[in-house]
Design a protein around this motif. Structure first.
Motif, PDB file in Angstrom:
ATOM      1  N   ALA A  12     -30.230  85.554  91.286  1.00 47.78           N
ATOM      2  CA  ALA A  12     -30.451  84.558  92.343  1.00 47.78           C
ATOM      3  C   ALA A  12     -29.308  84.605  93.352  1.00 47.78           C
ATOM      4  O   ALA A  12     -29.521  84.575  94.563  1.00 47.78           O
ATOM      5  CB  ALA A  12     -30.594  83.170  91.738  1.00 47.78           C
ATOM      6  N   GLY A  13     -28.075  84.709  92.870  1.00 43.48           N
ATOM      7  CA  GLY A  13     -26.920  84.792  93.770  1.00 43.48           C
ATOM      8  C   GLY A  13     -26.922  86.064  94.600  1.00 43.48           C
ATOM      9  O   GLY A  13     -26.556  86.056  95.771  1.00 43.48           O
ATOM     10  N   GLY A  14     -27.335  87.165  93.986  1.00 44.89           N
ATOM     11  CA  GLY A  14     -27.436  88.432  94.718  1.00 44.89           C
ATOM     12  C   GLY A  14     -28.474  88.358  95.811  1.00 44.89           C
ATOM     13  O   GLY A  14     -28.276  88.829  96.928  1.00 44.89           O
ATOM     14  N   ARG A  15     -29.621  87.742  95.519  1.00 41.73           N
ATOM     15  CA  ARG A  15     -30.687  87.584  96.514  1.00 41.73           C
ATOM     16  C   ARG A  15     -30.204  86.705  97.657  1.00 41.73           C
ATOM     17  O   ARG A  15     -30.471  86.998  98.821  1.00 41.73           O
ATOM     18  CB  ARG A  15     -31.929  87.002  95.832  1.00 41.73           C
ATOM     19  N   GLU A  16     -29.478  85.629  97.360  1.00 42.89           N
ATOM     20  CA  GLU A  16     -28.945  84.744  98.407  1.00 42.89           C
ATOM     21  C   GLU A  16     -27.997  85.508  99.322  1.00 42.89           C
ATOM     22  O   GLU A  16     -28.034  85.348 100.546  1.00 42.89           O
ATOM     23  CB  GLU A  16     -28.222  83.551  97.786  1.00 42.89           C
ATOM     24  N   LEU A  17     -27.151  86.355  98.739  1.00 41.43           N
ATOM     25  CA  LEU A  17     -26.201  87.126  99.543  1.00 41.43           C
ATOM     26  C   LEU A  17     -26.922  88.120 100.449  1.00 41.43           C
ATOM     27  O   LEU A  17     -26.630  88.221 101.638  1.00 41.43           O
ATOM     28  CB  LEU A  17     -25.217  87.848  98.636  1.00 41.43           C
ATOM     29  N   VAL A  18     -27.891  88.839  99.907  1.00 41.30           N
ATOM     30  CA  VAL A  18     -28.652  89.803 100.712  1.00 41.30           C
ATOM     31  C   VAL A  18     -29.410  89.087 101.830  1.00 41.30           C
ATOM     32  O   VAL A  18     -29.419  89.542 102.983  1.00 41.30           O
ATOM     33  CB  VAL A  18     -29.606  90.618  99.816  1.00 41.30           C
ATOM     34  N   ASP A  19     -30.015  87.955 101.519  1.00 46.39           N
ATOM     35  CA  ASP A  19     -30.728  87.193 102.545  1.00 46.39           C
ATOM     36  C   ASP A  19     -29.776  86.726 103.645  1.00 46.39           C
ATOM     37  O   ASP A  19     -30.113  86.780 104.836  1.00 46.39           O
ATOM     38  CB  ASP A  19     -31.444  85.988 101.924  1.00 46.39           C
ATOM     39  N   ALA A  20     -28.571  86.300 103.272  1.00 38.97           N
ATOM     40  CA  ALA A  20     -27.579  85.868 104.267  1.00 38.97           C
ATOM     41  C   ALA A  20     -27.171  87.039 105.156  1.00 38.97           C
ATOM     42  O   ALA A  20     -27.041  86.886 106.377  1.00 38.97           O
ATOM     43  CB  ALA A  20     -26.353  85.275 103.571  1.00 38.97           C
ATOM     44  N   LEU A  21     -26.994  88.218 104.589  1.00 39.24           N
ATOM     45  CA  LEU A  21     -26.641  89.395 105.389  1.00 39.24           C
ATOM     46  C   LEU A  21     -27.759  89.748 106.366  1.00 39.24           C
ATOM     47  O   LEU A  21     -27.499  90.127 107.508  1.00 39.24           O
ATOM     48  CB  LEU A  21     -26.328  90.583 104.482  1.00 39.24           C
ATOM     49  N   HIS A  22     -29.004  89.627 105.923  1.00 36.87           N
ATOM     50  CA  HIS A  22     -30.135  89.903 106.817  1.00 36.87           C
ATOM     51  C   HIS A  22     -30.184  88.890 107.963  1.00 36.87           C
ATOM     52  O   HIS A  22     -30.594  89.232 109.076  1.00 36.87           O
ATOM     53  CB  HIS A  22     -31.461  89.899 106.046  1.00 36.87           C
ATOM     54  N   ARG A  23     -29.785  87.658 107.705  1.00 36.74           N
ATOM     55  CA  ARG A  23     -29.763  86.659 108.784  1.00 36.74           C
ATOM     56  C   ARG A  23     -28.637  86.949 109.783  1.00 36.74           C
ATOM     57  O   ARG A  23     -28.778  86.710 110.973  1.00 36.74           O
ATOM     58  CB  ARG A  23     -29.588  85.255 108.212  1.00 36.74           C
ATOM     59  N   LEU A  24     -27.531  87.483 109.300  1.00 34.55           N
ATOM     60  CA  LEU A  24     -26.371  87.740 110.160  1.00 34.55           C
ATOM     61  C   LEU A  24     -26.480  89.036 110.950  1.00 34.55           C
ATOM     62  O   LEU A  24     -25.954  89.144 112.050  1.00 34.55           O
ATOM     63  CB  LEU A  24     -25.093  87.791 109.316  1.00 34.55           C
ATOM     64  N   TYR A  25     -27.130  90.040 110.380  1.00 32.83           N
ATOM     65  CA  TYR A  25     -27.170  91.367 110.998  1.00 32.83           C
ATOM     66  C   TYR A  25     -28.607  91.832 111.180  1.00 32.83           C
ATOM     67  O   TYR A  25     -29.483  91.499 110.406  1.00 32.83           O
ATOM     68  CB  TYR A  25     -26.421  92.385 110.130  1.00 32.83           C
ATOM     69  N   SER A  26     -28.809  92.647 112.187  1.00 27.72           N
ATOM     70  CA  SER A  26     -30.111  93.215 112.473  1.00 27.72           C
ATOM     71  C   SER A  26     -30.155  94.637 111.924  1.00 27.72           C
ATOM     72  O   SER A  26     -29.255  95.435 112.181  1.00 27.72           O
ATOM     73  CB  SER A  26     -30.325  93.222 113.988  1.00 27.72           C
ATOM     74  N   PHE A  27     -31.188  94.940 111.159  1.00 29.14           N
ATOM     75  CA  PHE A  27     -31.355  96.282 110.602  1.00 29.14           C
ATOM     76  C   PHE A  27     -32.654  96.863 111.142  1.00 29.14           C
ATOM     77  O   PHE A  27     -33.674  96.191 111.190  1.00 29.14           O
ATOM     78  CB  PHE A  27     -31.435  96.248 109.069  1.00 29.14           C
ATOM     79  N   GLY A  28     -32.620  98.099 111.570  1.00 33.68           N
ATOM     80  CA  GLY A  28     -33.831  98.716 112.084  1.00 33.68           C
ATOM     81  C   GLY A  28     -33.748 100.225 111.984  1.00 33.68           C
ATOM     82  O   GLY A  28     -32.737 100.781 111.581  1.00 33.68           O
ATOM     83  N   VAL A  29     -34.827 100.886 112.384  1.00 32.38           N
ATOM     84  CA  VAL A  29     -34.904 102.327 112.351  1.00 32.38           C
ATOM     85  C   VAL A  29     -34.763 102.841 113.777  1.00 32.38           C
ATOM     86  O   VAL A  29     -35.440 102.356 114.686  1.00 32.38           O
ATOM     87  CB  VAL A  29     -36.248 102.780 111.751  1.00 32.38           C
ATOM     88  N   SER A  30     -33.886 103.805 113.976  1.00 31.24           N
ATOM     89  CA  SER A  30     -33.657 104.383 115.285  1.00 31.24           C
ATOM     90  C   SER A  30     -34.952 104.952 115.854  1.00 31.24           C
ATOM     91  O   SER A  30     -35.684 105.664 115.167  1.00 31.24           O
ATOM     92  CB  SER A  30     -32.607 105.488 115.206  1.00 31.24           C
ATOM     93  N   GLY A  31     -35.249 104.621 117.092  1.00 34.67           N
ATOM     94  CA  GLY A  31     -36.441 105.120 117.750  1.00 34.67           C
ATOM     95  C   GLY A  31     -37.690 104.314 117.449  1.00 34.67           C
ATOM     96  O   GLY A  31     -38.750 104.601 117.972  1.00 34.67           O
ATOM     97  N   ALA A  32     -37.572 103.306 116.598  1.00 39.91           N
ATOM     98  CA  ALA A  32     -38.748 102.524 116.221  1.00 39.91           C
ATOM     99  C   ALA A  32     -39.012 101.367 117.186  1.00 39.91           C
ATOM    100  O   ALA A  32     -40.076 100.782 117.187  1.00 39.91           O
ATOM    101  CB  ALA A  32     -38.581 101.964 114.800  1.00 39.91           C
TER     102      ALA A  32
END
Length: 55
Positions: free
Chosen positions: A33-53
């Motif tokens: 649960a703590g790991g999921r919370e951390l990953v979710d927080a990182l996704h809220r703080l940073y944008s992840f995408g695929v180049s050219g998409a």
């Protein structure tokens, strides 16, 4: 189109997280649960995408 911030090649390490407690469940393959919370927080703080998409 937004300018690229950081370009990573496939298989590149994006980050290393060091914590005082495990972020995975006892099986070592799923997030706790703590790991999921951390990953979710990182996704809220940073944008992840695929180049050219974009657009």
């Amino acid at each position: 189109m937004h300018p690229a911030g950081t370009l990573l090649h496939p298989g590149a390490v994006l980050a290393r997280l060091v914590t005082r407690r495990p972020l995975t469940a006892p099986d070592g393959r799923t997030l706790s649960a703590g790991g999921r919370e951390l990953v979710d927080a990182l996704h809220r703080l940073y944008s992840f995408g695929v180049s050219g998409a974009e657009g």
